[in-house]
Design a protein around this motif. Sequence first.
Motif, PDB file in Angstrom:
ATOM      1  N   GLU A  44       9.771  -6.487 -12.640  1.00  0.00           N
ATOM      2  CA  GLU A  44       8.396  -6.017 -12.751  1.00  0.00           C
ATOM      3  C   GLU A  44       8.257  -4.654 -12.082  1.00  0.00           C
ATOM      4  OE1 GLU A  44       5.618  -8.782 -11.182  1.00  0.00           O
ATOM      5  OE2 GLU A  44       6.047 -10.355 -12.660  1.00  0.00           O
ATOM      6  N   ASP A  45       7.338  -3.863 -12.602  1.00  0.00           N
ATOM      7  CA  ASP A  45       7.080  -2.551 -12.003  1.00  0.00           C
ATOM      8  C   ASP A  45       6.681  -2.708 -10.540  1.00  0.00           C
ATOM      9  OD1 ASP A  45       7.608  -1.415 -14.431  1.00  0.00           O
ATOM     10  OD2 ASP A  45       5.511  -1.161 -14.995  1.00  0.00           O
ATOM     11  N   SER A  46       6.959  -1.682  -9.760  1.00  0.00           N
ATOM     12  CA  SER A  46       6.679  -1.725  -8.327  1.00  0.00           C
ATOM     13  C   SER A  46       5.487  -0.834  -7.988  1.00  0.00           C
ATOM     14  CB  SER A  46       7.909  -1.263  -7.542  1.00  0.00           C
ATOM     15  OG  SER A  46       7.648  -1.251  -6.156  1.00  0.00           O
ATOM     16  N   THR A  48       3.332   0.639  -4.549  1.00  0.00           N
ATOM     17  CA  THR A  48       3.345   0.806  -3.098  1.00  0.00           C
ATOM     18  C   THR A  48       2.164   1.668  -2.673  1.00  0.00           C
ATOM     19  OG1 THR A  48       5.763   0.657  -3.061  1.00  0.00           O
ATOM     20  CG2 THR A  48       4.691   1.605  -1.117  1.00  0.00           C
ATOM     21  N   TRP A 109      11.063   0.950 -16.513  1.00  0.00           N
ATOM     22  CA  TRP A 109      10.651   0.437 -15.201  1.00  0.00           C
ATOM     23  C   TRP A 109      10.024   1.585 -14.427  1.00  0.00           C
ATOM     24  CZ3 TRP A 109      11.788   1.494 -10.053  1.00  0.00           C
ATOM     25  CH2 TRP A 109      11.359   0.534  -9.117  1.00  0.00           C
ATOM     26  N   LEU A 111       7.862   3.002 -10.759  1.00  0.00           N
ATOM     27  CA  LEU A 111       7.504   2.875  -9.343  1.00  0.00           C
ATOM     28  C   LEU A 111       6.294   3.763  -9.107  1.00  0.00           C
ATOM     29  CD1 LEU A 111       7.910   2.253  -6.309  1.00  0.00           C
ATOM     30  CD2 LEU A 111       9.612   4.079  -6.262  1.00  0.00           C
ATOM     31  N   TYR A 113       3.299   5.073  -6.529  1.00  0.00           N
ATOM     32  CA  TYR A 113       2.772   5.223  -5.177  1.00  0.00           C
ATOM     33  C   TYR A 113       1.289   5.561  -5.274  1.00  0.00           C
ATOM     34  CZ  TYR A 113       7.492   5.478  -3.156  1.00  0.00           C
ATOM     35  OH  TYR A 113       8.777   5.208  -2.746  1.00  0.00           O
TER      36      TYR A 113
END
Length: 204
Positions: A44-46, A48, A109, A111, A113
């Motif tokens: 799964e995508d992250s 943060t 995929w 990430l 922020y």
Amino acid sequence: RDNYGDIADGCGDTTFVYTYIVNNTEYTWSYTYHVTPEDFVIAEDSITHVQCIADADVTGFVPPAVTNSCGDIIVPVAQPTENAFDGCNGHITYSWLYADCTGSHNNTWSLTYYIQDTIPPSFTVPNDIAICQNLNGEMDADTAITGTPTNISDNCSYNDEIQVTYSDLLVSQSESADTLYRTWTVTDSCGNNVTQTQKITVNK
């Protein structure tokens, strides 16, 4: 028996050829495997949450390891970065494309922020101090005499981006020293601020 073919990264064909000799007559029979891995899955995508743009750096970051249904490693390819950060709030998304040897199985995929600076600066307020009025009943409370904040720092802003201001409140007394309350405010580039008060006693 002979075999030949071209299988690269888990895809392609391989053919096995069998030769038979019956009554001095040679016969061949072949069987071909066409290798096509099934679609693969990725993590799964992250997401943060961080305070500063510096915390959203992916230098040296390694995206998740992914293999196809045959166990072959799929090497990700970095995609263009999506940047929606205004200097204080917003997000930055880094993406990697995974594509297997079939040419039809592609997964991305990412990430992301989310960046928001909510932490105010810190500083050391000048020490409380006593000054005297002159013969004309005037006081000199210039900051060169009474001091200015020191040890100014912020989690995200550089020092030259931090604003330092103050406001004064003078409480006069008829029979004793006056008191000047100097409230210092330190504000970072995103509007987060902190205040501390210095007490200046004005002797008559």
